[in-house]
Every structure is written in C-alpha cells, then in structure tokens.
Design a protein around this motif. Sequence first.
Motif, PDB file in Angstrom:
ATOM      1  N   GLU A  54       1.509  -7.845 -13.305  1.00 31.04           N
ATOM      2  CA  GLU A  54       1.264  -9.288 -13.297  1.00 31.04           C
ATOM      3  C   GLU A  54       1.435  -9.735 -11.854  1.00 31.04           C
ATOM      4  OE1 GLU A  54       3.255 -13.490 -14.733  1.00 31.04           O
ATOM      5  OE2 GLU A  54       3.999 -11.618 -15.590  1.00 31.04           O
ATOM      6  N   PHE A  55       0.373 -10.134 -11.213  1.00 35.24           N
ATOM      7  CA  PHE A  55       0.439 -10.546  -9.820  1.00 35.24           C
ATOM      8  C   PHE A  55       1.005 -11.951  -9.727  1.00 35.24           C
ATOM      9  CE2 PHE A  55      -2.929  -7.358  -9.961  1.00 35.24           C
ATOM     10  CZ  PHE A  55      -2.415  -6.447  -9.044  1.00 35.24           C
ATOM     11  N   ILE A  56       2.126 -12.079  -9.045  1.00 32.64           N
ATOM     12  CA  ILE A  56       2.717 -13.399  -8.837  1.00 32.64           C
ATOM     13  C   ILE A  56       2.562 -13.849  -7.383  1.00 32.64           C
ATOM     14  CG2 ILE A  56       4.285 -13.275 -10.793  1.00 32.64           C
ATOM     15  CD1 ILE A  56       6.503 -12.431  -8.867  1.00 32.64           C
ATOM     16  N   GLU A  57       2.247 -12.892  -6.486  1.00 33.37           N
ATOM     17  CA  GLU A  57       1.905 -13.192  -5.098  1.00 33.37           C
ATOM     18  C   GLU A  57       0.989 -12.084  -4.599  1.00 33.37           C
ATOM     19  OE1 GLU A  57       5.198 -13.755  -2.452  1.00 33.37           O
ATOM     20  OE2 GLU A  57       6.334 -14.895  -3.925  1.00 33.37           O
ATOM     21  N   GLY A  58      -0.057 -12.423  -3.920  1.00 34.71           N
ATOM     22  CA  GLY A  58      -0.938 -11.429  -3.318  1.00 34.71           C
ATOM     23  C   GLY A  58      -1.704 -10.605  -4.331  1.00 34.71           C
TER      24      GLY A  58
END
Length: 106
Positions: free
Chosen positions: A44-48
Amino acid sequence: MKHYAIANLRNVQLGPGIVEYLERIDATLAPYDGHFIVHGGQPEFIEGSWDGALIVIEFPDYDSVRGWYDSPAYREILHLRTDNADGVAMIVEGVGRTHKATDVLG
C-alpha cells in the motif's frame, strides 16, 4: 545482531526457472536459520512509488546470511532467479529493539 538479505525484483518471468527457484530456496535457507519475513505481496503506497517486489529474509547474524548466499546449494539455484528477473540484492545489518533514531548520529 540479526542480518537481512533484501532484494527488489523487477520484470520477474514466472516460468519454469522461477518456479524451480521457489521450490528449492527454502531448503537452502534451513541450514542457516534463514526465513522469509517479506516475500512480495502487494504494498500500500502511502508516499512515493516502488517498482518491483520486495523480499526480506532474516538470519541470526552476518555469518549466517553470508554463509547461505555463498553456499554451494544456493549458488546452484541463483542463476534461476538472475536469469528470470532484474533487480538488486543486498545484505543489511538489523538494529536491536532498543534502537532509537538518534543512535545513527553518534
């Protein structure tokens, strides 16, 4: 101190070579007390962003991870991965449970 073999694999060709690698790698880890703690999975991408599959294998110490990677059993199957995937692999030393972020300052 625990050490980790970490790889970021991209362009994995899920054919007979990778299947054989996956069928055989666990037996190469056992003598060195290595075990997967991350093996792909959808992040789960939360940044970048990230391109590839993350693999993290934990070992009790540096000698164990290096012994595994250099072992004849692993060297025999390594080409099955490198012939069928692009990526980077590394060995990283872990930190203890009491580690604080500021410990890297001095």
